[in-house]
Design a protein around this motif. Structure first.
Motif, PDB file in Angstrom:
ATOM      1  N   LYS A  50       8.050  10.191  -0.883  1.00  0.00           N
ATOM      2  CA  LYS A  50       7.312  10.556   0.328  1.00  0.00           C
ATOM      3  C   LYS A  50       7.853   9.803   1.541  1.00  0.00           C
ATOM      4  O   LYS A  50       8.442   8.738   1.425  1.00  0.00           O
ATOM      5  N   THR A  51       7.620  10.336   2.713  1.00  0.00           N
ATOM      6  CA  THR A  51       8.101   9.766   3.968  1.00  0.00           C
ATOM      7  C   THR A  51       7.554   8.358   4.186  1.00  0.00           C
ATOM      8  O   THR A  51       6.399   8.077   3.894  1.00  0.00           O
ATOM      9  N   THR A  52       8.397   7.488   4.735  1.00  0.00           N
ATOM     10  CA  THR A  52       7.976   6.137   5.103  1.00  0.00           C
ATOM     11  C   THR A  52       7.568   6.152   6.569  1.00  0.00           C
ATOM     12  O   THR A  52       8.350   6.542   7.429  1.00  0.00           O
ATOM     13  N   PHE A  53       6.336   5.736   6.838  1.00  0.00           N
ATOM     14  CA  PHE A  53       5.819   5.729   8.201  1.00  0.00           C
ATOM     15  C   PHE A  53       5.985   4.358   8.839  1.00  0.00           C
ATOM     16  O   PHE A  53       5.986   3.335   8.157  1.00  0.00           O
ATOM     17  N   ALA A  54       6.111   4.352  10.168  1.00  0.00           N
ATOM     18  CA  ALA A  54       6.361   3.119  10.918  1.00  0.00           C
ATOM     19  C   ALA A  54       5.275   2.072  10.679  1.00  0.00           C
ATOM     20  O   ALA A  54       5.576   0.880  10.602  1.00  0.00           O
ATOM     21  N   LYS A  55       4.039   2.497  10.545  1.00  0.00           N
ATOM     22  CA  LYS A  55       2.947   1.521  10.382  1.00  0.00           C
ATOM     23  C   LYS A  55       3.017   0.795   9.042  1.00  0.00           C
ATOM     24  O   LYS A  55       2.418  -0.262   8.888  1.00  0.00           O
ATOM     25  N   HIS A  56       3.766   1.317   8.068  1.00  0.00           N
ATOM     26  CA  HIS A  56       3.884   0.674   6.761  1.00  0.00           C
ATOM     27  C   HIS A  56       5.080  -0.265   6.661  1.00  0.00           C
ATOM     28  O   HIS A  56       5.224  -0.985   5.681  1.00  0.00           O
ATOM     29  N   LEU A  76       6.112   0.968  17.295  1.00  0.00           N
ATOM     30  CA  LEU A  76       5.212   2.100  17.077  1.00  0.00           C
ATOM     31  C   LEU A  76       4.302   1.882  15.875  1.00  0.00           C
ATOM     32  O   LEU A  76       4.699   1.267  14.885  1.00  0.00           O
ATOM     33  N   ASP A  77       3.097   2.415  15.976  1.00  0.00           N
ATOM     34  CA  ASP A  77       2.158   2.371  14.852  1.00  0.00           C
ATOM     35  C   ASP A  77       1.969   3.741  14.222  1.00  0.00           C
ATOM     36  O   ASP A  77       1.220   3.887  13.264  1.00  0.00           O
ATOM     37  N   THR A  78       2.613   4.750  14.768  1.00  0.00           N
ATOM     38  CA  THR A  78       2.476   6.094  14.221  1.00  0.00           C
ATOM     39  C   THR A  78       3.859   6.721  14.086  1.00  0.00           C
ATOM     40  O   THR A  78       4.819   6.293  14.718  1.00  0.00           O
ATOM     41  N   GLY A  79       3.917   7.744  13.268  1.00  0.00           N
ATOM     42  CA  GLY A  79       5.154   8.505  13.126  1.00  0.00           C
ATOM     43  C   GLY A  79       6.011   8.067  11.959  1.00  0.00           C
ATOM     44  O   GLY A  79       5.849   6.984  11.413  1.00  0.00           O
ATOM     45  N   ALA A  80       6.926   8.951  11.589  1.00  0.00           N
ATOM     46  CA  ALA A  80       7.826   8.706  10.472  1.00  0.00           C
ATOM     47  C   ALA A  80       8.934   7.754  10.888  1.00  0.00           C
ATOM     48  O   ALA A  80       9.510   7.887  11.969  1.00  0.00           O
ATOM     49  N   ALA A  81       9.249   6.793  10.021  1.00  0.00           N
ATOM     50  CA  ALA A  81      10.328   5.843  10.283  1.00  0.00           C
ATOM     51  C   ALA A  81      11.563   6.177   9.456  1.00  0.00           C
ATOM     52  O   ALA A  81      12.679   6.054   9.926  1.00  0.00           O
ATOM     53  N   VAL A  82      11.349   6.580   8.181  1.00  0.00           N
ATOM     54  CA  VAL A  82      12.461   6.893   7.285  1.00  0.00           C
ATOM     55  C   VAL A  82      12.175   8.207   6.577  1.00  0.00           C
ATOM     56  O   VAL A  82      11.105   8.393   5.998  1.00  0.00           O
ATOM     57  N   ASP A  83      13.146   9.108   6.637  1.00  0.00           N
ATOM     58  CA  ASP A  83      13.084  10.351   5.868  1.00  0.00           C
ATOM     59  C   ASP A  83      13.628  10.019   4.477  1.00  0.00           C
ATOM     60  O   ASP A  83      14.831   9.845   4.307  1.00  0.00           O
ATOM     61  N   ASP A  91       0.820  -1.216   0.000  1.00  0.00           N
ATOM     62  CA  ASP A  91       0.000   0.000   0.000  1.00  0.00           C
ATOM     63  C   ASP A  91       0.853   1.265   0.000  1.00  0.00           C
ATOM     64  O   ASP A  91       0.451   2.299  -0.534  1.00  0.00           O
ATOM     65  N   ALA A  92       2.031   1.199   0.605  1.00  0.00           N
ATOM     66  CA  ALA A  92       2.893   2.380   0.726  1.00  0.00           C
ATOM     67  C   ALA A  92       3.836   2.569  -0.456  1.00  0.00           C
ATOM     68  O   ALA A  92       4.378   3.654  -0.647  1.00  0.00           O
ATOM     69  N   VAL A  93       4.036   1.547  -1.274  1.00  0.00           N
ATOM     70  CA  VAL A  93       5.012   1.596  -2.374  1.00  0.00           C
ATOM     71  C   VAL A  93       4.801   2.777  -3.321  1.00  0.00           C
ATOM     72  O   VAL A  93       5.767   3.476  -3.644  1.00  0.00           O
ATOM     73  N   PRO A  94       3.574   3.068  -3.794  1.00  0.00           N
ATOM     74  CA  PRO A  94       3.416   4.196  -4.724  1.00  0.00           C
ATOM     75  C   PRO A  94       3.856   5.541  -4.142  1.00  0.00           C
ATOM     76  O   PRO A  94       4.395   6.379  -4.865  1.00  0.00           O
ATOM     77  N   PHE A  95       3.651   5.724  -2.850  1.00  0.00           N
ATOM     78  CA  PHE A  95       4.011   6.991  -2.208  1.00  0.00           C
ATOM     79  C   PHE A  95       5.509   7.072  -1.933  1.00  0.00           C
ATOM     80  O   PHE A  95       6.146   8.080  -2.220  1.00  0.00           O
ATOM     81  N   VAL A  96       6.066   6.003  -1.387  1.00  0.00           N
ATOM     82  CA  VAL A  96       7.487   5.982  -1.047  1.00  0.00           C
ATOM     83  C   VAL A  96       8.341   6.085  -2.311  1.00  0.00           C
ATOM     84  O   VAL A  96       9.349   6.788  -2.326  1.00  0.00           O
ATOM     85  N   SER A  97       7.943   5.431  -3.388  1.00  0.00           N
ATOM     86  CA  SER A  97       8.723   5.474  -4.628  1.00  0.00           C
ATOM     87  C   SER A  97       8.726   6.865  -5.262  1.00  0.00           C
ATOM     88  O   SER A  97       9.573   7.165  -6.094  1.00  0.00           O
ATOM     89  N   LYS A  98       7.795   7.717  -4.833  1.00  0.00           N
ATOM     90  CA  LYS A  98       7.769   9.111  -5.312  1.00  0.00           C
ATOM     91  C   LYS A  98       8.506  10.045  -4.360  1.00  0.00           C
ATOM     92  O   LYS A  98       8.487  11.256  -4.536  1.00  0.00           O
TER      93      LYS A  98
END
Length: 156
Positions: free
Chosen positions: A97-103, A142-149, A88-95
């Motif tokens: 966007k920040t990777t969130f811990a829940k993904h 964690l289920d919230t917050g940024a994991a990777v910038d 679900d996060a691949v389209p956003f991260v590949s552009k």
């Protein structure tokens, strides 16, 4: 040994330390060029005018371009240096966007906060590169917050 050869040796040693043995030779061939700071420190490492890596001013660690991350990804076996994200996060991260811990579905347990990482999809395909903001234990807890910038994605 001339000045350029010394700089090539230095960045290869930096890459081997940061990403693992042999990564310096993979990333930096003899035809690399350097962009130096006003104080004559290495800032950008380029091949054919295209940035491969940048030396961070605050600590001298390398940040990677997508091409460099792909080269390291092919050399270093999984799960080393990797943060895997759900589909679900691949389209956003590949552009970019920040990777969130829940993904995050899995993460190299040997990483530390601040490390340069390769973000992969669930099939271990490199999709982005960035800086880890949390420890692996924190990412898993964690289920919230940024994991990777994320610095750059494969679709940028």
């Amino acid at each position: 040994m001339d000045k350029k050869a010394k700089m090539i040796k230095k960045v290869r040693i930096m890459a081997d330390y940061q990403f693992g043995k042999g990564c310096g030779d993979i990333l930096f061939s003899d035809d690399v060029t350097f962009q130096l700071s006003r104080t004559k420190r290495i800032r950008q490492i380029m091949i054919d005018g295209k940035r491969i890596a940048t030396a961070r001013a605050r600590d001298g660690m390398l940040t990677l371009s997508m091409e460099a991350a792909t080269a390291i990804h092919a050399h270093v076996p999984a799960p080393a240096l990797r943060v895997a994200v759900c589909d679900d996060a691949v389209p956003f991260v590949s552009k970019g966007k920040t990777t969130f811990a829940k993904h995050v579905t899995s993460i190299d347990p040997g990483l530390r906060s601040g490390d340069e990482v390769i973000i992969v999809d669930e099939n271990d395909k490199a999709i982005a590169t960035g800086q880890l903001l949390l420890s692996p234990d924190e990412v898993e807890a964690l289920d919230t917050g940024a994991a990777v910038d994320v610095r750059c994605g494969c679709e940028q």
